[in-house]
Enzyme design. Structure first.
Site: not given
Ligand code: CAA
Length: 379
Positions: A156, A362, A364
């Site tokens: 995160i 976000e 691959t």
């Protein structure tokens, strides 16, 4: 068809360039080395409106739109790729509320996120659910006036510093994405805690942590969108996120090219500047041509978003092309610098490490190809 930016877009780009030159570039190497997350700089970016660029004025945002956002993010990435991912995720974190939040949620959270008073993060990924978020297992059980959330999130971005978390968790028993819901969770909610901080190959001045939820009571009114709409909320947010990461990759690539041109002019071998050798010229030409192509892919996807047109496929194309280009250009930049490019004293060493993440997070490159192909096949 116009290839011209508006005066406002040019001004936004100039403002971001100026900011990056003063606040980011001179300190980027040290922050990378010492893994310093520059919260004071992030605060200043919030004050400049850089963390809520796609949020309209009425909700505290810069109302600048996606094209301006991409131009600004590119400049920030040119100065410091780590700060660019912070900016990208902060802007992504406004999307769930902007697109799916109710008026009360917008007034309570979106305005503060857009004004930079609050920093938001996006918590989707789990240890066993990365490319396939439909398989995530974090539970949010309906307990009447609240949801009881249990589980763990990983990778995160700036989770340690975020004031609010955009959380995706499983509310229903349906398989795949259907049983997921989106929530906004405040960091001082009992049962919420920040876990281990990851030590990364690159983007070391950005912060990456685990988040833990142990019997975390999230009020009912913090459900964002309808119950069961969480997968869609995440995908819509990621569409915007991907044009951000494409812009970050483009900023990194421009830095690779500029460092390479400078070095090719200065460095002499065989009695000449190495820029006079065709082998080096071809590398520079390939980078510059890629930058031109990536720039138009990014701007076209952003323009479609600003026009209210579908842009999922275009965002994936921009992210795929720009992130692969950042990797190949960083490789070439190190190659042009030879042995010096392998040393930490030279900027291209950092760019090489920073570029690597852009084709992974976000979605691959393989996921971007899947999104593009599915869009082609569905007609
Ligand atoms: N917009 C709106 N809806 C969408 C959508 C989009 N872009 N993409 C999919 N959907 C909808 C579909 O229409 C479908 O709806 P229905 O059920 O109503 O038909 C539903 O969502 C499910 O879609 P799929 O069947 O295509 O879902 P899937 O499970 O096969 O997955 C995927 C598709 C593209 C592979 C998706 O899982 C994906 O993008 N994976 C990558 C996840 C990712 O990017 N993770 C990054 C983590 S965040 C991060 O890295 C941030 C950071 O800190 C830097």
């Amino acid at each position: 068809m116009s290839f011209q930016l508006t005066e406002e877009q040019k001004m936004v780009r100039l403002m971001a360039r100026d900011f990056a030159k003063k606040e980011l570039e001179p300190f980027a190497a040290q922050r990378d080395r010492e893994e310093i997350f520059p919260m004071d700089v992030v605060k200043k970016m919030g004050e400049l409106g850089l963390l809520g660029m796609m949020v309209p004025f009425e909700y505290g945002g810069a109302g600048a739109g996606a094209v301006s956002y991409c131009l600004a993010l590119q400049e920030i990435a040119y100065g410091c790729a780590s700060t660019a991912v912070t900016m990208s995720v902060a802007n992504l974190s406004t999307e769930p509320l902007l697109q799916f939040g109710d008026e009360e949620q917008k007034r309570k959270y979106l305005v503060k996120l857009a004004e930079g008073e609050l920093l938001g993060c996006f918590a989707l990924t789990e240890p066993e659910a990365g490319s396939d978020p439909g398989s995530l297992s974090m539970r949010a059980e309906d307990k009447g006036d609240h949801y009881l959330v249990n589980g763990m999130k990983t990778f995160i971005t700036h989770g340690q510093y975020a004031d609010v978390v955009n959380l995706i968790a499983r509310t229903g028993l349906e398989k795949g994405g259907k049983g997921l819901s989106a929530f906004i969770v405040e960091r001082d909610t009992p049962g919420f805690s920040v876990g281990a901080r990851e030590e990364k190959m690159g983007l070391r001045a950005s912060n990456t942590v685990e988040l833990h939820f142990n019997d975390c009571r999230v009020p009912k009114e913090n459900l964002v969108g309808k119950e069961g709409a969480g997968f869609k909320v995440a995908m819509v947010a990621l569409d915007s996120g991907r044009i951000g990461i494409a812009s970050q990759a483009l900023g990194i690539t421009r830095a690779c090219l500029d460092e390479s041109v400078k070095y090719a002019r200065e460095r002499k071998q065989f009695g000449k500047a190495i820029g006079s050798f065709e082998a080096i010229q071809w590398m520079l030409a390939d980078m510059a041509t890629g930058i031109e192509a990536a720039n138009w892919l990014v701007l076209s996807a952003a323009w479609r978003k600003d026009e209210g047109m579908p842009f999922t496929k275009e965002a994936s194309m921009a992210k795929l092309f720009a992130s692969e280009l950042a990797n190949s250009s960083a490789y070439l930049a190190v190659q042009i610098h030879g042995g010096y490019g392998y040393l930490k004293d030279f900027k291209v060493e950092r760019l090489f490490r920073d570029a690597r993440a852009t084709s992974i997070y976000e979605g691959t490159s393989e996921i971007q190809r899947l999104v593009i192909a599915r869009n082609l096949l569905k007609g």
